[in-house]
Design a protein around this motif. Sequence first.
Motif, PDB file in Angstrom:
ATOM      1  N   ALA A   1       7.776   8.284 -28.423  1.00  7.21           N
ATOM      2  CA  ALA A   1       8.687   9.264 -27.836  1.00  7.21           C
ATOM      3  C   ALA A   1      10.046   8.630 -27.606  1.00  7.21           C
ATOM      4  CB  ALA A   1       8.116   9.782 -26.528  1.00  7.21           C
ATOM      5  N   ARG A   2      11.093   9.382 -27.830  1.00  4.86           N
ATOM      6  CA  ARG A   2      12.448   8.854 -27.677  1.00  4.86           C
ATOM      7  C   ARG A   2      12.815   8.752 -26.197  1.00  4.86           C
ATOM      8  NH1 ARG A   2      16.244  11.814 -32.213  1.00  4.86           N
ATOM      9  NH2 ARG A   2      15.118  11.111 -34.041  1.00  4.86           N
ATOM     10  N   THR A   3      13.569   7.726 -25.886  1.00  2.00           N
ATOM     11  CA  THR A   3      14.135   7.624 -24.552  1.00  2.00           C
ATOM     12  C   THR A   3      15.462   8.369 -24.541  1.00  2.00           C
ATOM     13  OG1 THR A   3      13.129   5.458 -24.246  1.00  2.00           O
ATOM     14  CG2 THR A   3      14.968   6.042 -22.787  1.00  2.00           C
ATOM     15  N   ARG A   4      15.611   9.311 -23.621  1.00  2.55           N
ATOM     16  CA  ARG A   4      16.812  10.155 -23.616  1.00  2.55           C
ATOM     17  C   ARG A   4      17.512  10.029 -22.275  1.00  2.55           C
ATOM     18  NH1 ARG A   4      18.054  13.570 -27.442  1.00  2.55           N
ATOM     19  NH2 ARG A   4      16.641  13.746 -29.197  1.00  2.55           N
ATOM     20  N   THR A   5      18.828   9.951 -22.360  1.00  4.80           N
ATOM     21  CA  THR A   5      19.617   9.897 -21.141  1.00  4.80           C
ATOM     22  C   THR A   5      20.235  11.241 -20.801  1.00  4.80           C
ATOM     23  OG1 THR A   5      21.546   9.184 -22.407  1.00  4.80           O
ATOM     24  CG2 THR A   5      20.142   7.463 -21.478  1.00  4.80           C
ATOM     25  N   ALA A   6      20.166  12.182 -21.767  1.00  6.36           N
ATOM     26  CA  ALA A   6      20.734  13.502 -21.515  1.00  6.36           C
ATOM     27  C   ALA A   6      19.949  14.201 -20.410  1.00  6.36           C
ATOM     28  CB  ALA A   6      20.707  14.334 -22.788  1.00  6.36           C
ATOM     29  N   ARG A   7      20.611  15.167 -19.765  1.00  8.31           N
ATOM     30  CA  ARG A   7      19.963  15.869 -18.668  1.00  8.31           C
ATOM     31  C   ARG A   7      18.767  16.658 -19.168  1.00  8.31           C
ATOM     32  NH1 ARG A   7      21.071  21.264 -18.399  1.00  8.31           N
ATOM     33  NH2 ARG A   7      22.701  22.066 -19.780  1.00  8.31           N
ATOM     34  N   VAL A   8      17.782  16.800 -18.337  1.00  8.96           N
ATOM     35  CA  VAL A   8      16.599  17.588 -18.667  1.00  8.96           C
ATOM     36  C   VAL A   8      16.980  19.058 -18.622  1.00  8.96           C
ATOM     37  CG1 VAL A   8      14.264  18.187 -17.939  1.00  8.96           C
ATOM     38  CG2 VAL A   8      15.093  15.828 -17.709  1.00  8.96           C
TER      39      VAL A   8
ATOM     40  N   GLY B   1      10.146  18.701 -41.200  1.00  5.18           N
ATOM     41  CA  GLY B   1      11.349  18.944 -40.416  1.00  5.18           C
ATOM     42  C   GLY B   1      12.645  19.124 -41.165  1.00  5.18           C
ATOM     43  N   GLY B   2      12.609  19.491 -42.444  1.00  7.41           N
ATOM     44  CA  GLY B   2      13.852  19.746 -43.148  1.00  7.41           C
ATOM     45  C   GLY B   2      14.284  21.202 -43.033  1.00  7.41           C
ATOM     46  N   GLY B   3      15.562  21.454 -43.192  1.00  2.00           N
ATOM     47  CA  GLY B   3      16.093  22.813 -43.165  1.00  2.00           C
ATOM     48  C   GLY B   3      17.605  22.781 -43.159  1.00  2.00           C
ATOM     49  N   LEU B   4      18.233  23.814 -43.664  1.00  5.70           N
ATOM     50  CA  LEU B   4      19.694  23.842 -43.759  1.00  5.70           C
ATOM     51  C   LEU B   4      20.281  24.839 -42.767  1.00  5.70           C
ATOM     52  CD1 LEU B   4      20.165  23.470 -47.616  1.00  5.70           C
ATOM     53  CD2 LEU B   4      20.354  21.724 -45.840  1.00  5.70           C
ATOM     54  N   SER B   5      20.741  25.998 -43.218  1.00  9.26           N
ATOM     55  CA  SER B   5      21.406  27.002 -42.396  1.00  9.26           C
ATOM     56  C   SER B   5      22.636  26.403 -41.731  1.00  9.26           C
ATOM     57  CB  SER B   5      20.436  27.603 -41.377  1.00  9.26           C
ATOM     58  OG  SER B   5      20.991  28.749 -40.775  1.00  9.26           O
TER      59      SER B   5
ATOM     60  N   PHE C   1      14.360  21.156 -35.157  1.00  8.46           N
ATOM     61  CA  PHE C   1      14.846  20.850 -33.809  1.00  8.46           C
ATOM     62  C   PHE C   1      13.785  20.133 -32.986  1.00  8.46           C
ATOM     63  CE2 PHE C   1      17.456  24.448 -35.203  1.00  8.46           C
ATOM     64  CZ  PHE C   1      18.725  23.930 -34.970  1.00  8.46           C
ATOM     65  N   LEU C   2      12.536  20.511 -33.155  1.00  4.68           N
ATOM     66  CA  LEU C   2      11.451  19.809 -32.472  1.00  4.68           C
ATOM     67  C   LEU C   2      11.361  18.384 -32.981  1.00  4.68           C
ATOM     68  CD1 LEU C   2       9.010  20.016 -30.496  1.00  4.68           C
ATOM     69  CD2 LEU C   2       7.613  20.594 -32.512  1.00  4.68           C
ATOM     70  N   LEU C   3      11.431  18.191 -34.295  1.00  6.10           N
ATOM     71  CA  LEU C   3      11.359  16.842 -34.840  1.00  6.10           C
ATOM     72  C   LEU C   3      12.527  15.993 -34.358  1.00  6.10           C
ATOM     73  CD1 LEU C   3       9.923  14.880 -36.800  1.00  6.10           C
ATOM     74  CD2 LEU C   3      11.550  15.633 -38.540  1.00  6.10           C
ATOM     75  N   ALA C   4      13.707  16.567 -34.271  1.00  5.15           N
ATOM     76  CA  ALA C   4      14.870  15.807 -33.806  1.00  5.15           C
ATOM     77  C   ALA C   4      14.660  15.300 -32.385  1.00  5.15           C
ATOM     78  CB  ALA C   4      16.120  16.687 -33.878  1.00  5.15           C
ATOM     79  N   ASP C   5      14.006  16.097 -31.548  1.00  5.00           N
ATOM     80  CA  ASP C   5      13.765  15.683 -30.165  1.00  5.00           C
ATOM     81  C   ASP C   5      12.574  14.733 -30.038  1.00  5.00           C
ATOM     82  OD1 ASP C   5      15.904  17.140 -29.276  1.00  5.00           O
ATOM     83  OD2 ASP C   5      14.724  18.846 -28.569  1.00  5.00           O
ATOM     84  N   TRP C   6      11.537  14.965 -30.806  1.00  4.56           N
ATOM     85  CA  TRP C   6      10.335  14.138 -30.701  1.00  4.56           C
ATOM     86  C   TRP C   6      10.465  12.821 -31.449  1.00  4.56           C
ATOM     87  CZ3 TRP C   6       5.110  17.206 -31.420  1.00  4.56           C
ATOM     88  CH2 TRP C   6       4.885  18.007 -30.296  1.00  4.56           C
ATOM     89  N   GLY C   7      11.074  12.840 -32.632  1.00  2.00           N
ATOM     90  CA  GLY C   7      11.027  11.692 -33.527  1.00  2.00           C
ATOM     91  C   GLY C   7       9.747  11.694 -34.346  1.00  2.00           C
ATOM     92  N   THR C   8       9.751  10.917 -35.431  1.00  6.10           N
ATOM     93  CA  THR C   8       8.616  10.950 -36.355  1.00  6.10           C
ATOM     94  C   THR C   8       7.350  10.322 -35.775  1.00  6.10           C
ATOM     95  OG1 THR C   8       9.429   8.905 -37.371  1.00  6.10           O
ATOM     96  CG2 THR C   8      10.070  10.985 -38.406  1.00  6.10           C
TER      97      THR C   8
ATOM     98  N   GLY D   1      14.638  16.606 -44.019  1.00  5.64           N
ATOM     99  CA  GLY D   1      13.327  16.230 -43.506  1.00  5.64           C
ATOM    100  C   GLY D   1      13.147  14.723 -43.465  1.00  5.64           C
ATOM    101  N   GLU D   2      12.080  14.310 -42.806  1.00  6.43           N
ATOM    102  CA  GLU D   2      11.791  12.888 -42.667  1.00  6.43           C
ATOM    103  C   GLU D   2      10.350  12.604 -43.045  1.00  6.43           C
ATOM    104  OE1 GLU D   2      13.376  10.762 -39.209  1.00  6.43           O
ATOM    105  OE2 GLU D   2      14.170  12.685 -38.514  1.00  6.43           O
ATOM    106  N   ARG D   3      10.141  11.418 -43.582  1.00  7.87           N
ATOM    107  CA  ARG D   3       8.791  10.943 -43.857  1.00  7.87           C
ATOM    108  C   ARG D   3       8.087  10.598 -42.546  1.00  7.87           C
ATOM    109  NH1 ARG D   3       8.349   6.114 -45.798  1.00  7.87           N
ATOM    110  NH2 ARG D   3       6.278   6.572 -46.655  1.00  7.87           N
ATOM    111  N   LEU D   4       6.813  10.927 -42.472  1.00 11.85           N
ATOM    112  CA  LEU D   4       6.019  10.471 -41.329  1.00 11.85           C
ATOM    113  C   LEU D   4       5.367   9.122 -41.622  1.00 11.85           C
ATOM    114  CD1 LEU D   4       4.244  13.611 -39.847  1.00 11.85           C
ATOM    115  CD2 LEU D   4       6.495  12.638 -39.346  1.00 11.85           C
TER     116      LEU D   4
END
Length: 579
Positions: free
Chosen positions: A17-24, A263-267, A312-319, A273-276
């Motif tokens: 899990a990523r360590t985040r300093t941003a507000r919850v 986790g890939g996508g454009l818009s 967006f979930l993958l960006a927050d969770w990480g691989t 996406g990323e490899r697991l």
Amino acid sequence: MSPEPTTAAPAGPVRGARTRTARVPTKPHGQWAVDGTEPLNGNEEFKLEDNGLNVRERIESTYAAGGFASIDPTDLHGRFRWWGLYTQRKPGIDGGRTATLSPEELEDEYFMLRVRVDGGQLTTDQLRVIGGISTEFARDTADLTDRQNIQLHWIRVEDVPEIWRRLEDVDLSTTEACGDVPRVILGSPVAGIAADEIIDPTPQILEIAERFIGDESLANLPRKYKTAITGHPSQDVVHEINDCAFVAVTHPELGIGYDLWVGGGLSTVPRLGERLGAFVTPDRVAEVWHGVIRIFRDYGYRRLRNKARLKFLLADWGTERFREVLETEYLDAPLPDGPAAPRPIGQGDHVGAHRQKDGLFYVGAAPAVGRVSGTTLTALADLAEAHGSTRIRTTPYQKVLVLDVAEDRVESLISGLDAIGLQARPSLFRRATIACTGIEFCKLAIVETKVNAARAIEQLEERLGALEPEIGRPITLHVNGCPNSCARIQTADIGLKGQLVTIDGEQVPGYQVHLGGGLASAERSEEAGLGRTVRGLKVPADGIADYAERVIRRYLADREHPDETFATWAHRADEEALQ
């Protein structure tokens, strides 16, 4: 009833899990496994009230008899999508009004109908049925999409039951072709026949489609879920921009299987996406796919629709955390670590004539930016059969393939394809240009795409055709009518995003320019990457060829050596050179 989540939120810290300093965040994301299933917006409310798949019965029993005026608004603007139906844009509404009018004001009383073609695999009988539906019910319209589907327009709700009957008689459907569901499964167009194929992914594609498409427990996702599977060394399914993708790879101990990407996508917020780092044996592909889609269902963000994609979930969770949750909560056993797939080899669009592993040939041909017709599709079916083939494939590049052609019939087939507007030896510009539906039919569009792109191809062929040997490789040109990137503008050498632009003080339809993007391919010296934008660079809607010619000529003049790709040059060039 909408399905209840089948898993609980993980208790305590999770590996990676990523360590985040941003507000919850002070508001819940609307994750079923964390926040419960209480709907937090209108889209979630209508999905919870009634599963989108249930609307078929009402279409057949009520709306087809009562006509457009009888359709419940929530079904019309929501659940119809679960069966491949969108209202199309009313003619005559300019792009300047797209953002100011409501969907009801923009829509016509006709539908776009999307025929689902998993793996891009069609028989000539199936193609002929689609062609007949087009000519009888869709004013002879048909588009080959970059998701391997076929889209028809001008469909009346009164005709939908008969269209479904005809499609299902030849094992086709529109089930979950749109909506917050598992969309069509992209597959290698040369699955099972390519001489250089690593593995045939057809069994995995069929297993997923047969087991899970139309499954009510997977018919209420946060938003759409896109899948791609390839066993070809060209990696021909744009796997980096899918929610879940499997790319053939050879494991040093376990043999041939797949490298898992998520986790890939454009818009408007593009993310590759990323490899697991996980190796998936062929017999576990469906299980792993089912695990990934359930993570999205249970943990995906639902409160804000613009954040309701898996990326967006993958960006927050990480691989690492994503793999941990997948293996511990959704799979029967962990996945072994695996190697990355090697660099792509060969052309992923499969245009031209190529020998199959059985000694026959397949021939890939390019329409102009995917625009065909029912008449063309029927003629293609007839032409293929006249040359001994009963198998057709569509591609993620708006191209079409005819399989199983004897060597001595190839030239005759190529001539026949050319006569119906499908070129097996296209110019680099026709080969490398794709376009979305655009303002002609799409309610989200701001600018015309198909006509403008087709005209640009003709102009570029005339102006730069003699330079093709010097250019050497296709320079991809992707034209999109709005910011949503259905035509993958951020991953093109030249990507054009439709919007209103100000040129010489006047606001006109035009495009913002993205330069130097691309996915993994044998033609690129770079890894997959997103294009850059240049401040102030805008192109009027009728100026595509003028701009493309200008920037291609500058590239040819400035590149450091003949092997330097357009993307490499575009990312190092000064902004002045890209104007």
